[in-house]
Scaffold this motif. Structure first.
Motif: not given
Length: 326
Positions: A83-106
């Protein structure tokens, strides 16, 4: 006709200066936005500045899928951006579980992967991040607590290259209060991430401790910590440049010459070892790894090779520090 408030003008100026000083943005900019106060204010300012510079301005939000309703919030943010005319607009879902390190690092690793891919998909756009002076101060405190050394105390860089993508942090010189006041002045409604106050996360604990330091040491402590990061970053950059020259001097076809390494002060020698280990394919090197490599040079008594991340083995044979083939 009155102009923008002081806070709005400061945020816009910070964005303009970052883009102009870095020479970036020719391929467009992408604002990494969570919907929080800082990144939302950055988005509003970047949209304004980009339009006047003739630069395309998009927005990307990363859904870490760690909270109930995160997909809906990401969709709402994306709808606002369109609505504010940003272009492009992207929404990306990621998987955090299963990565090494703590939750913040992952979560951070997943987020940067997503941001880099989004920027590449947009033709190499520059990514803007909304970290403020308080974020920098918190980073320095975390590095102190973890014994991070100069590289950790240098904090977050204002400009950084990751996987061929330029990341800019225009707001490191502004306080969180200034940035959020600018967002409010722009009429932006921010979302407060509950993780920011969750004591399960180290940064949240540091964030809660910072007001205590301010009470004890004075209001200038945040700016002083951020200034310390900038000073250490300059020193670290200079030492890294010297180390790049030193590694070429120490390099022989089979490895690194120990007699040359021993002529270097510790600050340079350990950087040379870090660079060499990275060349061999070792990633996520800790100070413990570098210290173990350094003992091969300064305190070698026949000990075996040092195991590094990525399955890399480095040992000493006579006057050489070199990879050990498995």
């Amino acid at each position: 006709m009155t102009g923008p408030s002081r806070e709005v003008a400061a945020v816009r100026l910070a964005v303009r200066r970052a883009l102009e000083a870095s020479g970036r943005g020719r391929h467009g900019v992408l604002v990494a936005c969570s919907g929080g106060g800082d990144s939302l204010a950055l988005a509003g300012a970047a949209r304004f500045v980009a339009s006047r510079l003739g630069v395309a301005c998009g927005l990307v939000t990363v859904d870490h899928q760690l909270q109930e309703g995160s997909a809906e919030r990401a969709a709402e943010l994306a709808s606002w951006a369109r609505s504010e005319e940003f272009s492009p607009v992207l929404s990306v879902a990621v998987e955090v579980a299963g990565r090494s390190g703590g939750p913040e690092a992952a979560a951070r690793e997943a987020r940067y992967e997503a941001l880099c891919k989004a920027a590449h998909d947009c033709g190499g756009a520059t990514v803007l991040l909304g970290h403020t002076q308080e974020d920098q101060a918190e980073t320095v405190l975390l590095a102190l607590a973890r014994g991070g050394g100069p590289r950790g105390l240098a904090g977050m860089p204002a400009i950084r290259e990751v996987d061929g993508i330029t990341f800019l942090r225009p707001l490191l010189g502004l306080t969180r209060a200034e940035v959020r006041a600018a967002g409010a002045e722009m009429g932006l409604k921010a979302w407060e991430d509950p993780h920011n106050a969750d004591p399960a996360f180290a940064r949240a604990r540091v964030r809660s401790a910072l007001p205590v330091l301010i009470d004890v040491l004075g209001a200038g402590v945040v700016a002083n910590l951020a200034r310390t990061a900038a000073l250490v970053a300059d020193d670290t950059a200079a030492l890294d440049e010297l180390a790049e020259r030193a590694v070429s001097v120490a390099r022989v076809p089979a490895g690194l010459a120990v007699d040359v390494l021993l002529t270097q002060p510790a600050a340079l020698r350990t950087r040379v070892l870090r660079l060499y280990a990275a060349e061999l394919g070792a990633g996520a090197l800790s100070q413990r790894h570098i210290a173990a490599l350094d003992t091969l040079v300064t305190d070698w008594h026949g000990q075996g090779p040092v195991g590094l991340p990525g399955g890399v083995l480095v040992g000493r044979s006579g006057g050489l520090v070199a990879p050990v083939r498995g």
